[in-house]
Design an enzyme around this catalytic site. Structure first.
Site, PDB file in Angstrom:
ATOM      1  N   ARG A   1       0.826  -1.204   0.000  1.00  0.00           N
ATOM      2  CA  ARG A   1       0.000   0.000   0.000  1.00  0.00           C
ATOM      3  C   ARG A   1       0.862   1.257   0.000  1.00  0.00           C
ATOM      4  O   ARG A   1       0.557   2.219  -0.665  1.00  0.00           O
ATOM      5  CB  ARG A   1      -0.907  -0.009   1.224  1.00  0.00           C
ATOM      6  CG  ARG A   1      -1.686   1.287   1.398  1.00  0.00           C
ATOM      7  CD  ARG A   1      -2.486   1.275   2.678  1.00  0.00           C
ATOM      8  NE  ARG A   1      -3.513   0.258   2.647  1.00  0.00           N
ATOM      9  CZ  ARG A   1      -3.927  -0.409   3.720  1.00  0.00           C
ATOM     10  NH1 ARG A   1      -3.374  -0.188   4.889  1.00  0.00           N
ATOM     11  NH2 ARG A   1      -4.874  -1.299   3.625  1.00  0.00           N
ATOM     12  N   TYR A   2       1.939   1.239   0.801  1.00  0.00           N
ATOM     13  CA  TYR A   2       2.841   2.391   0.887  1.00  0.00           C
ATOM     14  C   TYR A   2       4.097   2.063   0.087  1.00  0.00           C
ATOM     15  O   TYR A   2       4.509   0.906   0.033  1.00  0.00           O
ATOM     16  CB  TYR A   2       3.243   2.628   2.347  1.00  0.00           C
ATOM     17  CG  TYR A   2       2.109   2.806   3.307  1.00  0.00           C
ATOM     18  CD1 TYR A   2       1.359   3.984   3.327  1.00  0.00           C
ATOM     19  CD2 TYR A   2       1.793   1.813   4.222  1.00  0.00           C
ATOM     20  CE1 TYR A   2       0.333   4.151   4.243  1.00  0.00           C
ATOM     21  CE2 TYR A   2       0.759   1.980   5.137  1.00  0.00           C
ATOM     22  CZ  TYR A   2       0.034   3.140   5.146  1.00  0.00           C
ATOM     23  OH  TYR A   2      -0.977   3.306   6.052  1.00  0.00           O
TER      24      TYR A   2
ATOM     25  N   ARG B   1       7.150   0.019   2.087  1.00  0.00           N
ATOM     26  CA  ARG B   1       6.988  -1.163   2.936  1.00  0.00           C
ATOM     27  C   ARG B   1       5.850  -2.046   2.443  1.00  0.00           C
ATOM     28  O   ARG B   1       4.871  -1.544   1.894  1.00  0.00           O
ATOM     29  CB  ARG B   1       6.739  -0.767   4.393  1.00  0.00           C
ATOM     30  CG  ARG B   1       5.604   0.205   4.632  1.00  0.00           C
ATOM     31  CD  ARG B   1       5.931   1.038   5.893  1.00  0.00           C
ATOM     32  NE  ARG B   1       4.811   1.822   6.407  1.00  0.00           N
ATOM     33  CZ  ARG B   1       4.479   3.022   5.953  1.00  0.00           C
ATOM     34  NH1 ARG B   1       5.089   3.555   4.907  1.00  0.00           N
ATOM     35  NH2 ARG B   1       3.492   3.696   6.511  1.00  0.00           N
TER      36      ARG B   1
ATOM     37  N   CYS C   1      -3.545 -18.246  13.762  1.00  0.00           N
ATOM     38  CA  CYS C   1      -3.074 -17.508  14.928  1.00  0.00           C
ATOM     39  C   CYS C   1      -3.102 -18.440  16.137  1.00  0.00           C
ATOM     40  O   CYS C   1      -3.779 -19.470  16.114  1.00  0.00           O
ATOM     41  CB  CYS C   1      -3.986 -16.316  15.218  1.00  0.00           C
ATOM     42  SG  CYS C   1      -4.110 -15.159  13.840  1.00  0.00           S
TER      43      CYS C   1
ATOM     44  N   CYS D   1      -9.111 -13.447  17.975  1.00  0.00           N
ATOM     45  CA  CYS D   1      -9.688 -12.280  18.629  1.00  0.00           C
ATOM     46  C   CYS D   1     -11.044 -12.008  17.990  1.00  0.00           C
ATOM     47  O   CYS D   1     -11.168 -12.036  16.766  1.00  0.00           O
ATOM     48  CB  CYS D   1      -8.765 -11.087  18.436  1.00  0.00           C
ATOM     49  SG  CYS D   1      -7.041 -11.506  18.821  1.00  0.00           S
TER      50      CYS D   1
ATOM     51  N   CYS E   1     -11.143  -9.235  15.266  1.00  0.00           N
ATOM     52  CA  CYS E   1     -10.069  -9.243  14.259  1.00  0.00           C
ATOM     53  C   CYS E   1     -10.525  -8.637  12.937  1.00  0.00           C
ATOM     54  O   CYS E   1     -11.565  -9.002  12.397  1.00  0.00           O
ATOM     55  CB  CYS E   1      -9.602 -10.676  14.014  1.00  0.00           C
ATOM     56  SG  CYS E   1      -8.352 -10.769  12.727  1.00  0.00           S
TER      57      CYS E   1
ATOM     58  N   ARG F   1      -9.037  -9.120  10.172  1.00  0.00           N
ATOM     59  CA  ARG F   1      -8.826 -10.096   9.096  1.00  0.00           C
ATOM     60  C   ARG F   1      -9.631 -11.369   9.366  1.00  0.00           C
ATOM     61  O   ARG F   1      -9.273 -12.435   8.900  1.00  0.00           O
ATOM     62  CB  ARG F   1      -7.347 -10.452   8.968  1.00  0.00           C
ATOM     63  CG  ARG F   1      -6.492  -9.313   8.485  1.00  0.00           C
ATOM     64  CD  ARG F   1      -5.388  -9.769   7.536  1.00  0.00           C
ATOM     65  NE  ARG F   1      -4.683  -8.589   7.073  1.00  0.00           N
ATOM     66  CZ  ARG F   1      -3.622  -8.072   7.686  1.00  0.00           C
ATOM     67  NH1 ARG F   1      -3.113  -8.655   8.754  1.00  0.00           N
ATOM     68  NH2 ARG F   1      -3.055  -6.986   7.215  1.00  0.00           N
TER      69      ARG F   1
ATOM     70  N   ASP G   1     -11.711  -1.538  13.381  1.00  0.00           N
ATOM     71  CA  ASP G   1     -12.056  -1.566  11.956  1.00  0.00           C
ATOM     72  C   ASP G   1     -13.474  -2.081  11.758  1.00  0.00           C
ATOM     73  O   ASP G   1     -14.036  -2.733  12.628  1.00  0.00           O
ATOM     74  CB  ASP G   1     -11.061  -2.456  11.207  1.00  0.00           C
ATOM     75  CG  ASP G   1      -9.667  -1.844  11.202  1.00  0.00           C
ATOM     76  OD1 ASP G   1      -9.549  -0.662  10.844  1.00  0.00           O
ATOM     77  OD2 ASP G   1      -8.706  -2.551  11.573  1.00  0.00           O
TER      78      ASP G   1
ATOM     79  N   ASP H   1      -7.583   3.074  10.266  1.00  0.00           N
ATOM     80  CA  ASP H   1      -7.275   2.527   8.951  1.00  0.00           C
ATOM     81  C   ASP H   1      -8.477   2.866   8.066  1.00  0.00           C
ATOM     82  O   ASP H   1      -9.577   2.376   8.295  1.00  0.00           O
ATOM     83  CB  ASP H   1      -7.077   1.008   9.053  1.00  0.00           C
ATOM     84  CG  ASP H   1      -5.878   0.555   8.258  1.00  0.00           C
ATOM     85  OD1 ASP H   1      -5.832   0.885   7.049  1.00  0.00           O
ATOM     86  OD2 ASP H   1      -5.001  -0.115   8.818  1.00  0.00           O
TER      87      ASP H   1
ATOM     88  N   LYS I   1      -3.418   4.184   6.977  1.00  0.00           N
ATOM     89  CA  LYS I   1      -3.724   4.641   8.335  1.00  0.00           C
ATOM     90  C   LYS I   1      -3.519   6.146   8.437  1.00  0.00           C
ATOM     91  O   LYS I   1      -2.557   6.669   7.884  1.00  0.00           O
ATOM     92  CB  LYS I   1      -2.806   3.959   9.336  1.00  0.00           C
ATOM     93  CG  LYS I   1      -3.002   2.452   9.419  1.00  0.00           C
ATOM     94  CD  LYS I   1      -1.991   1.838  10.373  1.00  0.00           C
ATOM     95  CE  LYS I   1      -1.995   0.326  10.270  1.00  0.00           C
ATOM     96  NZ  LYS I   1      -1.598  -0.171   8.941  1.00  0.00           N
TER      97      LYS I   1
END
Ligand SMILES: *Cc1c(COP(=O)(O)O)cnc(C)c1O
Ligand code: SF4
Length: 360
Positions: free
Chosen positions: A93-94, A97, A106, A110, A113, A115, A276, A313, A320
């Site tokens: 996206r950037y 990075r 995981c 959570c 989450c 994702r 999110d 985000d 972000k």
């Protein structure tokens, strides 16, 4: 409290057996678990007070029937990762990075989450060798990529041996100078961070940073603190990541305790995320105004070392942005005096032009 639990709890009936959910809730929790993965490590399960229906650890991990209420604004790709995925496993996206999503599993799942539609044991566990090779090629041929962020899923569910290979592959690329690892493992499965893991995280030719995710001070058990210490003692700088969550850390005392716990563990608070728009997480989100008010209180209460950046985000893949409160205003127009708020909320005058500074 609880009997000693020895395995990761993945089924609602296991939660029932541990007294963590009521029997009456079982049918609807089975429905939730069929849609979104459930996992509580023994360390996490042991932290939950089964007699407290508002336990801030339970709220993060125990499935809730409200997760099946999907809002119109919810998005299965809430931060727009897909819009910026040039090859499988990479999100770019950037310019400087990329994310490298090595695994889709995981140690815990959570409930909030972002994702949640992409992670879980039903999904492809790790990148196949072919896809991994293509992701590496992408990084190799894009010389602007200075930093590779390992995320997923949680990269620290991989074995130290596999992680060390990935670290070596990335460090062999000249322009990759920083490898950042985003993880919850030090808090939720601290014994995984053994000497072999700490060693695997370091590699000649690149600098490793680690970002550890925690949302409540009670997650900082002696074992979790020791795991964080093993990482920092290995020479790896660590930053924090937290999500503002209703009932978990939505008051100034809880946020203060959380940020102090990070700093005590030599972890610099980095991001405090606004929740999110992931499906079925509305009951855990705050409003942006509530978030700003909390961040303002934090500024008034604790050391500068304890201040994270409050970020959103932007839905759709725009990245972000800081969305914390502003302390600067110019109520009388662009040529008039500024007002700067101090940590108590009092306003002070500041001149609009540099030459005015020297006159006063
Ligand atoms: C969050 C994120 C990053 C990292 O952002 P920083 O502000 O550097 O922490 C990079 N790429 C993507 C796609 C992200 O979502
Ligand atoms: S550890 Fe991270 S990726 Fe995994 S479920 Fe929690 S928030 Fe999602």
């Amino acid at each position: 409290m609880n009997e000693k639990i020895s395995t990761t709890l993945r089924q609602p009936r296991q939660l029932l057996a541990q007294g963590l959910v009521p029997a009456a809730a079982l049918p609807e929790l089975e429905n939730v678990a069929a849609r979104y993965a459930v996992a509580l490590t023994p360390d996490v399960a042991a932290l939950i007070d089964p007699n407290d229906p508002a336990d801030p650890i339970a709220l993060q991990y125990i499935p809730d029937a409200r997760e099946l209420d999907h809002d119109a604004i919810d998005d299965i790709d809430p931060i727009g990762d897909n819009a910026h995925s040039p090859v499988e496993g990479i999100v770019h996206r950037y310019p400087d990075r990329v994310l490298l999503k090595l695994v889709h599993v995981c140690a815990v799942y959570c409930r909030f989450c972002f994702r949640r539609e992409m992670v879980g044991p039903g999904k492809e566990t790790a990148l196949t060798p072919d896809i991994y090779a293509r992701a590496l090629d992408y990084i190799r041929t894009h010389r602007d990529i200075w930093e590779v962020i390992l995320t997923g899923g949680d990269p620290l569910v991989l074995s130290p041996r596999r992680l060390a290979e990935v670290m070596r592959d990335l460090a062999a690329i000249d322009h990759v100078r920083i490898i950042r690892i985003h993880t919850r493992v030090p808090m939720v499965d601290p014994m995984r961070i053994d000497a072999a893991m700490a060693q695997a995280l370091r590699v000649p030719g690149a600098t490793t940073w680690l970002a550890v995710h925690a949302n409540h001070a009670r997650e900082f058990t002696p074992a979790a603190r020791a795991a964080c210490a093993r990482i920092v003692d290995a020479g790896i700088p660590v930053v924090s990541q937290s999500v503002l969550l209703r009932g978990v850390n939505d008051n100034a005392e809880a946020l203060e305790a959380l940020m102090r716990a990070f700093v005590e563990c030599r972890i610099k608070p980095y991001y405090l995320h606004h929740g999110d728009l992931a499906p079925g997480t509305a009951h855990l989100r705050l409003t942006l105004a509530e978030g700003q008010a909390l961040v303002r209180q934090l500024r008034g209460r604790v050391s500068g070392l304890c201040q994270p950046e409050f970020v959103l985000d932007i839905p759709g893949g725009f990245g972000k942005s800081p969305v914390g409160p502003s302390y600067l205003s110019q109520p009388d127009g662009p040529d008039a005096d500024y007002r700067v708020a101090d940590y108590c909320g009092e306003l002070h005058v500041y001149p609009p032009r540099p030459q005015d500074n020297t006159r006063r």
